[in-house]
Design a protein around this motif. Sequence first.
Motif, PDB file in Angstrom:
ATOM      1  N   ALA A  80       3.969   3.568  -1.240  1.00  0.00           N
ATOM      2  CA  ALA A  80       2.529   3.358  -1.065  1.00  0.00           C
ATOM      3  C   ALA A  80       1.895   2.858  -2.359  1.00  0.00           C
ATOM      4  O   ALA A  80       1.004   1.995  -2.334  1.00  0.00           O
ATOM      5  CB  ALA A  80       1.863   4.660  -0.612  1.00  0.00           C
ATOM      6  N   VAL A  81       2.349   3.394  -3.492  1.00  0.00           N
ATOM      7  CA  VAL A  81       1.828   2.951  -4.783  1.00  0.00           C
ATOM      8  C   VAL A  81       2.148   1.475  -5.011  1.00  0.00           C
ATOM      9  O   VAL A  81       1.279   0.678  -5.401  1.00  0.00           O
ATOM     10  CB  VAL A  81       2.416   3.799  -5.928  1.00  0.00           C
ATOM     11  CG1 VAL A  81       2.106   3.170  -7.285  1.00  0.00           C
ATOM     12  CG2 VAL A  81       1.861   5.221  -5.874  1.00  0.00           C
ATOM     13  N   ALA A  82       3.401   1.093  -4.746  1.00  0.00           N
ATOM     14  CA  ALA A  82       3.818  -0.296  -4.964  1.00  0.00           C
ATOM     15  C   ALA A  82       3.033  -1.264  -4.090  1.00  0.00           C
ATOM     16  O   ALA A  82       2.591  -2.321  -4.549  1.00  0.00           O
ATOM     17  CB  ALA A  82       5.313  -0.438  -4.703  1.00  0.00           C
ATOM     18  N   LEU A  83       2.830  -0.906  -2.830  1.00  0.00           N
ATOM     19  CA  LEU A  83       2.103  -1.792  -1.924  1.00  0.00           C
ATOM     20  C   LEU A  83       0.623  -1.879  -2.294  1.00  0.00           C
ATOM     21  O   LEU A  83       0.003  -2.940  -2.187  1.00  0.00           O
ATOM     22  CB  LEU A  83       2.266  -1.314  -0.488  1.00  0.00           C
ATOM     23  CG  LEU A  83       3.671  -1.514   0.111  1.00  0.00           C
ATOM     24  CD1 LEU A  83       3.787  -0.806   1.448  1.00  0.00           C
ATOM     25  CD2 LEU A  83       3.980  -2.995   0.262  1.00  0.00           C
ATOM     26  N   THR A  84       0.062  -0.763  -2.743  1.00  0.00           N
ATOM     27  CA  THR A  84      -1.330  -0.770  -3.182  1.00  0.00           C
ATOM     28  C   THR A  84      -1.500  -1.663  -4.405  1.00  0.00           C
ATOM     29  O   THR A  84      -2.430  -2.470  -4.486  1.00  0.00           O
ATOM     30  CB  THR A  84      -1.803   0.653  -3.496  1.00  0.00           C
ATOM     31  OG1 THR A  84      -1.698   1.453  -2.318  1.00  0.00           O
ATOM     32  CG2 THR A  84      -3.252   0.656  -3.968  1.00  0.00           C
ATOM     33  N   LYS A  85      -0.579  -1.533  -5.368  1.00  0.00           N
ATOM     34  CA  LYS A  85      -0.663  -2.356  -6.569  1.00  0.00           C
ATOM     35  C   LYS A  85      -0.469  -3.829  -6.242  1.00  0.00           C
ATOM     36  O   LYS A  85      -1.101  -4.710  -6.855  1.00  0.00           O
ATOM     37  CB  LYS A  85       0.356  -1.886  -7.605  1.00  0.00           C
ATOM     38  CG  LYS A  85       0.032  -0.525  -8.210  1.00  0.00           C
ATOM     39  CD  LYS A  85       0.742  -0.324  -9.550  1.00  0.00           C
ATOM     40  CE  LYS A  85       0.318  -1.336 -10.580  1.00  0.00           C
ATOM     41  NZ  LYS A  85       0.846  -1.086 -11.913  1.00  0.00           N
ATOM     42  N   SER A  86       0.387  -4.115  -5.287  1.00  0.00           N
ATOM     43  CA  SER A  86       0.597  -5.503  -4.878  1.00  0.00           C
ATOM     44  C   SER A  86      -0.689  -6.113  -4.345  1.00  0.00           C
ATOM     45  O   SER A  86      -1.041  -7.261  -4.664  1.00  0.00           O
ATOM     46  CB  SER A  86       1.692  -5.573  -3.808  1.00  0.00           C
ATOM     47  OG  SER A  86       1.853  -6.897  -3.337  1.00  0.00           O
ATOM     48  N   ARG A  87      -1.419  -5.343  -3.548  1.00  0.00           N
ATOM     49  CA  ARG A  87      -2.688  -5.849  -3.014  1.00  0.00           C
ATOM     50  C   ARG A  87      -3.726  -6.014  -4.122  1.00  0.00           C
ATOM     51  O   ARG A  87      -4.476  -7.002  -4.151  1.00  0.00           O
ATOM     52  CB  ARG A  87      -3.214  -4.898  -1.936  1.00  0.00           C
ATOM     53  CG  ARG A  87      -4.576  -5.283  -1.378  1.00  0.00           C
ATOM     54  CD  ARG A  87      -4.590  -6.693  -0.831  1.00  0.00           C
ATOM     55  NE  ARG A  87      -5.940  -7.140  -0.523  1.00  0.00           N
ATOM     56  CZ  ARG A  87      -6.312  -8.413  -0.500  1.00  0.00           C
ATOM     57  NH1 ARG A  87      -5.448  -9.372  -0.787  1.00  0.00           N
ATOM     58  NH2 ARG A  87      -7.548  -8.734  -0.186  1.00  0.00           N
ATOM     59  N   LEU A  88      -3.771  -5.067  -5.058  1.00  0.00           N
ATOM     60  CA  LEU A  88      -4.702  -5.171  -6.174  1.00  0.00           C
ATOM     61  C   LEU A  88      -4.436  -6.433  -6.997  1.00  0.00           C
ATOM     62  O   LEU A  88      -5.371  -7.116  -7.434  1.00  0.00           O
ATOM     63  CB  LEU A  88      -4.609  -3.930  -7.064  1.00  0.00           C
ATOM     64  CG  LEU A  88      -5.185  -2.633  -6.468  1.00  0.00           C
ATOM     65  CD1 LEU A  88      -4.776  -1.437  -7.318  1.00  0.00           C
ATOM     66  CD2 LEU A  88      -6.704  -2.722  -6.355  1.00  0.00           C
ATOM     67  N   ARG A  89      -3.157  -6.744  -7.213  1.00  0.00           N
ATOM     68  CA  ARG A  89      -2.811  -7.968  -7.936  1.00  0.00           C
ATOM     69  C   ARG A  89      -3.249  -9.207  -7.173  1.00  0.00           C
ATOM     70  O   ARG A  89      -3.769 -10.170  -7.754  1.00  0.00           O
ATOM     71  CB  ARG A  89      -1.299  -8.046  -8.181  1.00  0.00           C
ATOM     72  CG  ARG A  89      -0.776  -7.152  -9.260  1.00  0.00           C
ATOM     73  CD  ARG A  89       0.640  -7.535  -9.650  1.00  0.00           C
ATOM     74  NE  ARG A  89       1.577  -7.449  -8.551  1.00  0.00           N
ATOM     75  CZ  ARG A  89       2.271  -6.360  -8.232  1.00  0.00           C
ATOM     76  NH1 ARG A  89       2.081  -5.234  -8.926  1.00  0.00           N
ATOM     77  NH2 ARG A  89       3.124  -6.367  -7.233  1.00  0.00           N
ATOM     78  N   ALA A  90      -3.021  -9.187  -5.875  1.00  0.00           N
ATOM     79  CA  ALA A  90      -3.311 -10.369  -5.060  1.00  0.00           C
ATOM     80  C   ALA A  90      -4.785 -10.749  -5.115  1.00  0.00           C
ATOM     81  O   ALA A  90      -5.131 -11.925  -5.014  1.00  0.00           O
ATOM     82  CB  ALA A  90      -2.877 -10.131  -3.617  1.00  0.00           C
ATOM     83  N   ILE A  91      -5.646  -9.750  -5.271  1.00  0.00           N
ATOM     84  CA  ILE A  91      -7.090 -10.009  -5.259  1.00  0.00           C
ATOM     85  C   ILE A  91      -7.499 -10.944  -6.394  1.00  0.00           C
ATOM     86  O   ILE A  91      -8.360 -11.812  -6.218  1.00  0.00           O
ATOM     87  CB  ILE A  91      -7.874  -8.680  -5.346  1.00  0.00           C
ATOM     88  CG1 ILE A  91      -7.715  -7.897  -4.032  1.00  0.00           C
ATOM     89  CG2 ILE A  91      -9.343  -8.922  -5.651  1.00  0.00           C
ATOM     90  CD1 ILE A  91      -8.270  -6.496  -4.088  1.00  0.00           C
ATOM     91  N   ASP A  92      -6.877 -10.788  -7.577  1.00  0.00           N
ATOM     92  CA  ASP A  92      -7.325 -11.624  -8.699  1.00  0.00           C
ATOM     93  C   ASP A  92      -6.212 -12.429  -9.363  1.00  0.00           C
ATOM     94  O   ASP A  92      -6.389 -12.950 -10.465  1.00  0.00           O
ATOM     95  CB  ASP A  92      -8.069 -10.783  -9.730  1.00  0.00           C
ATOM     96  CG  ASP A  92      -7.185  -9.746 -10.409  1.00  0.00           C
ATOM     97  OD1 ASP A  92      -6.029  -9.574  -9.985  1.00  0.00           O
ATOM     98  OD2 ASP A  92      -7.661  -9.119 -11.371  1.00  0.00           O
TER      99      ASP A  92
END
Length: 266
Positions: free
Chosen positions: A218-230
């Motif tokens: 869950a942490v990895a997928l959350t961080k992946s989405r956070l990266r994708a935003i910017d």
Amino acid sequence: MATSATGGTEDAVLLRYEEAGPGTVAVVTLNRPEKLNAWTHAMRTRLVEAFAEAGRDERCRAVVITGAGRAFCAGQDLAETASFDPDDHAAAEGWIDDFATLYRAIRGLDKPTVAAVNGVAAGSGFQFSLLADLRIGHDGVRMGQPEVRSGIPSITGIWAMWDILGKAKTIEFTLTGELVDGAEAHRLGLLTALVPADAVLEEAVALAGRLAELPPGAVALTKSRLRAIDDAALEESIDAAKEVHRAAYATGEPQREMRRFLEKRR
């Protein structure tokens, strides 16, 4: 308790592991205390390697970044860049590529990252601290973007600050070059928490240990989405930085200002 440790080129970056929660926490230390941990090319290269090592290590569930001595990182070692040839556009572009690789390396970690900000975090060192997921500091911290004072345009710095500070404060930081103390940094959201100076690293490791207890998928997928935003904004800022720095170094102004600064220090 440290479980292992490795050094790098002249031990400018140290990597060790501490037991925390169900896994371990990697502690990455910038280790040029006599230079306030100012960056060099070799140091950035080793730091990227340390992040890759921590990312591959299945024991590691979170990463803490800190600086040895009385600074987190004072930014670029001006002695390395003051000699750039104004006609050598590739040198300025290569310098930006160096930082782009470093910034992508810390952002690319799927594990939580915590910056233990001790003392000065200035220029690209300040930007780098903002790329950690969370930041622990103390009242005596000094954080800011003084690059303009050395004749260096702040381009990736604008990107790093914008979402945290907003337009007005980003303009203030980039154009005045002023540093703020820990209390103001905390108020502005640059620091996640304030603790006593002698407890910064301990508290950062404890926080990383709590993050290490979270389900890693869950942490990895959350961080992946956070990266994708910017991610697109980062890439655009890197391209802009190459163009702007190429123009700036072609005038010779950054080299003159950096040499003037170094002369004053001598």
